[in-house]
Enzyme design. Sequence first.
Site, PDB file in Angstrom:
ATOM      1  N   HIS A 245      14.403  -8.285 -32.856  1.00  0.00           N
ATOM      2  CA  HIS A 245      14.523  -8.644 -34.277  1.00  0.00           C
ATOM      3  C   HIS A 245      15.623  -7.809 -34.915  1.00  0.00           C
ATOM      4  CE1 HIS A 245      10.182 -10.334 -34.871  1.00  0.00           C
ATOM      5  NE2 HIS A 245      10.833 -10.931 -33.889  1.00  0.00           N
TER       6      HIS A 245
ATOM      7  N   TYR B 264       6.237  -7.677 -44.480  1.00  0.00           N
ATOM      8  CA  TYR B 264       5.435  -6.632 -45.144  1.00  0.00           C
ATOM      9  C   TYR B 264       5.217  -7.119 -46.568  1.00  0.00           C
ATOM     10  CZ  TYR B 264       6.480  -3.210 -41.430  1.00  0.00           C
ATOM     11  OH  TYR B 264       6.567  -2.532 -40.231  1.00  0.00           O
TER      12      TYR B 264
ATOM     13  N   PRO C 134       0.486   3.753 -39.677  1.00  0.00           N
ATOM     14  CA  PRO C 134       1.241   2.752 -38.907  1.00  0.00           C
ATOM     15  C   PRO C 134       2.289   1.963 -39.701  1.00  0.00           C
ATOM     16  CG  PRO C 134      -1.006   1.996 -39.283  1.00  0.00           C
ATOM     17  CD  PRO C 134      -0.943   3.395 -39.791  1.00  0.00           C
TER      18      PRO C 134
ATOM     19  N   LYS D 185       6.011   3.888 -36.283  1.00  0.00           N
ATOM     20  CA  LYS D 185       6.756   5.004 -35.686  1.00  0.00           C
ATOM     21  C   LYS D 185       6.027   5.802 -34.607  1.00  0.00           C
ATOM     22  CE  LYS D 185      10.573   4.620 -37.764  1.00  0.00           C
ATOM     23  NZ  LYS D 185      11.434   3.809 -36.941  1.00  0.00           N
TER      24      LYS D 185
ATOM     25  N   TYR E  57      14.054   2.595 -40.116  1.00  0.00           N
ATOM     26  CA  TYR E  57      13.209   1.653 -39.376  1.00  0.00           C
ATOM     27  C   TYR E  57      13.713   1.448 -37.948  1.00  0.00           C
ATOM     28  CZ  TYR E  57       9.639  -1.934 -38.968  1.00  0.00           C
ATOM     29  OH  TYR E  57       8.513  -2.638 -38.582  1.00  0.00           O
TER      30      TYR E  57
HETATM   31  P1  RFL Z   1      -1.957   8.020 -26.759  1.00  0.00           P
HETATM   32  O1  RFL Z   1      -1.371   6.657 -26.632  1.00  0.00           O
HETATM   33  O2  RFL Z   1      -3.164   8.157 -27.601  1.00  0.00           O
HETATM   34  O3  RFL Z   1      -2.260   8.523 -25.276  1.00  0.00           O
HETATM   35  C1  RFL Z   1      -3.037   9.666 -25.027  1.00  0.00           C
HETATM   36  C2  RFL Z   1      -3.757   9.466 -23.711  1.00  0.00           C
HETATM   37  O4  RFL Z   1      -4.473  10.652 -23.383  1.00  0.00           O
HETATM   38  C3  RFL Z   1      -5.749  10.285 -22.888  1.00  0.00           C
HETATM   39  N1  RFL Z   1      -6.641  11.455 -23.034  1.00  0.00           N
HETATM   40  C4  RFL Z   1      -6.903  12.305 -22.036  1.00  0.00           C
HETATM   41  N2  RFL Z   1      -6.483  12.335 -20.755  1.00  0.00           N
HETATM   42  C5  RFL Z   1      -6.920  13.368 -19.978  1.00  0.00           C
HETATM   43  N3  RFL Z   1      -7.760  14.352 -20.439  1.00  0.00           N
HETATM   44  C6  RFL Z   1      -8.198  14.338 -21.720  1.00  0.00           C
HETATM   45  N4  RFL Z   1      -9.009  15.304 -22.141  1.00  0.00           N
HETATM   46  C7  RFL Z   1      -7.752  13.296 -22.578  1.00  0.00           C
HETATM   47  N5  RFL Z   1      -7.972  12.988 -23.869  1.00  0.00           N
HETATM   48  C8  RFL Z   1      -7.304  11.874 -24.139  1.00  0.00           C
HETATM   49  C9  RFL Z   1      -6.126   9.071 -23.706  1.00  0.00           C
HETATM   50  O5  RFL Z   1      -7.124   8.281 -23.073  1.00  0.00           O
HETATM   51  C10 RFL Z   1      -4.786   8.352 -23.787  1.00  0.00           C
HETATM   52  O6  RFL Z   1      -4.597   7.452 -22.715  1.00  0.00           O
HETATM   53  O7  RFL Z   1      -0.893   9.095 -27.279  1.00  0.00           O
HETATM   54  P2  RFL Z   1       0.700   9.155 -27.110  1.00  0.00           P
HETATM   55  O8  RFL Z   1       1.084   8.997 -25.666  1.00  0.00           O
HETATM   56  O9  RFL Z   1       1.112  10.342 -27.847  1.00  0.00           O
HETATM   57  O10 RFL Z   1       1.255   7.835 -27.835  1.00  0.00           O
HETATM   58  C11 RFL Z   1       1.083   7.656 -29.215  1.00  0.00           C
HETATM   59  C12 RFL Z   1       0.991   6.168 -29.542  1.00  0.00           C
HETATM   60  O11 RFL Z   1      -0.012   5.575 -28.725  1.00  0.00           O
HETATM   61  C13 RFL Z   1       0.656   5.926 -31.025  1.00  0.00           C
HETATM   62  O12 RFL Z   1       1.411   6.797 -31.832  1.00  0.00           O
HETATM   63  C14 RFL Z   1       0.961   4.470 -31.452  1.00  0.00           C
HETATM   64  O13 RFL Z   1       0.039   3.578 -30.882  1.00  0.00           O
HETATM   65  C15 RFL Z   1       0.913   4.343 -32.974  1.00  0.00           C
HETATM   66  N6  RFL Z   1       1.161   2.971 -33.456  1.00  0.00           N
HETATM   67  C16 RFL Z   1       2.435   2.452 -33.512  1.00  0.00           C
HETATM   68  N7  RFL Z   1       3.479   3.159 -33.041  1.00  0.00           N
HETATM   69  C17 RFL Z   1       4.733   2.591 -33.033  1.00  0.00           C
HETATM   70  O14 RFL Z   1       5.683   3.262 -32.612  1.00  0.00           O
HETATM   71  N8  RFL Z   1       4.984   1.311 -33.461  1.00  0.00           N
HETATM   72  C18 RFL Z   1       3.968   0.536 -33.953  1.00  0.00           C
HETATM   73  O15 RFL Z   1       4.202  -0.625 -34.272  1.00  0.00           O
HETATM   74  C19 RFL Z   1       2.649   1.110 -34.021  1.00  0.00           C
HETATM   75  N9  RFL Z   1       1.617   0.392 -34.490  1.00  0.00           N
HETATM   76  C20 RFL Z   1       0.085   2.185 -33.865  1.00  0.00           C
HETATM   77  C21 RFL Z   1       0.365   0.886 -34.406  1.00  0.00           C
HETATM   78  C22 RFL Z   1      -1.238   2.618 -33.739  1.00  0.00           C
HETATM   79  C23 RFL Z   1      -2.244   1.801 -34.136  1.00  0.00           C
HETATM   80  N10 RFL Z   1      -3.555   2.289 -33.931  1.00  0.00           N
HETATM   81  C24 RFL Z   1      -4.578   1.542 -33.297  1.00  0.00           C
HETATM   82  C25 RFL Z   1      -3.818   3.691 -34.071  1.00  0.00           C
HETATM   83  C26 RFL Z   1      -0.654   0.060 -34.822  1.00  0.00           C
HETATM   84  C27 RFL Z   1      -1.951   0.524 -34.728  1.00  0.00           C
HETATM   85  C28 RFL Z   1      -3.037  -0.377 -35.234  1.00  0.00           C
HETATM   86  C1  PHB Z   2       2.270  -4.282 -34.966  1.00  0.00           C
HETATM   87  O1  PHB Z   2       2.851  -5.312 -34.578  1.00  0.00           O
HETATM   88  O2  PHB Z   2       1.191  -3.913 -34.473  1.00  0.00           O
HETATM   89  C2  PHB Z   2       2.842  -3.488 -36.068  1.00  0.00           C
HETATM   90  C3  PHB Z   2       4.045  -3.872 -36.617  1.00  0.00           C
HETATM   91  C4  PHB Z   2       4.589  -3.121 -37.657  1.00  0.00           C
HETATM   92  C5  PHB Z   2       3.908  -2.032 -38.129  1.00  0.00           C
HETATM   93  C6  PHB Z   2       2.698  -1.641 -37.564  1.00  0.00           C
HETATM   94  C7  PHB Z   2       2.157  -2.381 -36.524  1.00  0.00           C
HETATM   95  O3  PHB Z   2       4.434  -1.317 -39.156  1.00  0.00           O
END
Ligand code: RFL
Ligand code: PHB
Length: 414
Positions: A91, A224, A316, A320, A408
């Site tokens: 995009h 958004y 979120p 980022k 962004y």
């Molecule tokens: P993670 O992905 O949470 O991975 C950590 C891993 O560690 C494991 N763990 C353990 N393993 C061994 N021993 C232990 N004691 C442990 N404790 C935990 C866990 O099971 C897991 O597998 O962290 P990491 O690698 O730092 O990555 C971070 C990202 O996952 C997170 O920031 C993003 O998902 C946030 N996020 C978004 N980020 C973006 O860049 N773009 C997006 O569009 C975006 N949208 C989102 C999001 C997060 C969301 N939620 C559900 C929080 C949308 C949502 C809804």
């Molecule tokens: C997503 O597609 O899950 C998503 C997209 C944009 C955001 C957060 C989550 O700012």
Amino acid sequence: MVTFATRSVQVFEGIAQRSMRTKVGIIGAGPAGLVLSHLLHLQGIESVVLETRSRQYCEERVRAGVLEQGTVDLLNEIGAGARMMREGMVHYGVNLRFSGRTHHIDFRELTGGRGIMIYAQHEVIKDLVKARLASGGQILFEVEDVSIRDFGETKSSGKPTILFRKDGEAQQLVCDFIAGCDGSHGICRSSIPEGIITSFERTYPFAWLGILAEAPPSSEELIYSYHDRGFALLSMRSPQISRLYLQCKPDEDLNEWPDERIWQELHTRLTSTEGWTLTEGRIIQKGVTGMRSAVIEPMQYGKLFIAGDAAHIVPPTGAKGLNLAVADVRVLARAFSEYYSAGRQNPLEAYSITCLRRVWKVQRFSWWMTSLLHRWESENAFDHRRQLAELDYLTSSRAASQTLAENYVGLPME
Ligand code: RFL
Ligand code: PHB
């Protein structure tokens, strides 16, 4: 092929331990831990990843969807980007909608040709796991009772060690360094003695109710939307699957949100006066995500380096979290590489300071996007008008649009 330098049985506190040895012990197989293990492998540095969840769980956990161009480039560099390049959606802008009208922020034009990739986080995880195992990497899933020792700054007789159980058997992984990539509920951050780190936090009085729906996305690019009834976001996962979010209460009860109510609310909050319609479909997943901003400082203690969500959380709205996690481990991998190839300690010592500069800029952006687009319980009519004026300014001033666009698509790496 990665080899354990030694495999022996040792006795620790009376319990027999299978002992393994590696250079960097990585805790967590999320984006941070997996990308780090790839980057280290490319530099010839041995690592082992330990993960509490099953491979299937990690590969199906629905989370992020937006990858910055820098993240895309890195996934390609480490050889895990082929499927993303085929199946992901590039995009070159996003839409902001308010007062019923849509305003396009043109990233390509405002950032000199940069864009973002829409590709689900769990697909990234699948690709990273597959590629790492194919290159001989060690990822141990379903480990239990993980704890760490001898990583601190005080003199201790031992080397940094990760203790865990696998298939019921007590094991230990002795390392030069430990990378704490274990997310916001992990054990690494809380293993640092009290008084060493400072935590900076902010919570928000709202959350997101997110759905995945079997519906072709109703817009080519993300929308958004700021609406009197609260924020809404239209995103997507593929040409057949939409991802949509609604601002809700932090303690929202999903039972009070039957599918019809979700669609009705999405129609209302995404409404436009421009003849646009929202396509509905079968809802295949529902969940509530809390909103929090948090940073720990420093992101290192002794031989323990904290990266990704374990060190910082962003709401979120700016998409980022994953991208910031990847940015951390890029800095960390480079520092390990300098250490092992040239014996240089400085980049490792500067890890936290280097990362925190980016972390705080991304925190600022995520907080700003969140503040701008949500309805606040505490707001009065003045605040509401001010938010609308800011959106109007943002979408009519090139300077303001450019600020949004360059944040962004991702700030340049240092
Ligand atoms: P993670 O992905 O949470 O991975 C950590 C891993 O560690 C494991 N763990 C353990 N393993 C061994 N021993 C232990 N004691 C442990 N404790 C935990 C866990 O099971 C897991 O597998 O962290 P990491 O690698 O730092 O990555 C971070 C990202 O996952 C997170 O920031 C993003 O998902 C946030 N996020 C978004 N980020 C973006 O860049 N773009 C997006 O569009 C975006 N949208 C989102 C999001 C997060 C969301 N939620 C559900 C929080 C949308 C949502 C809804
Ligand atoms: C997503 O597609 O899950 C998503 C997209 C944009 C955001 C957060 C989550 O700012």
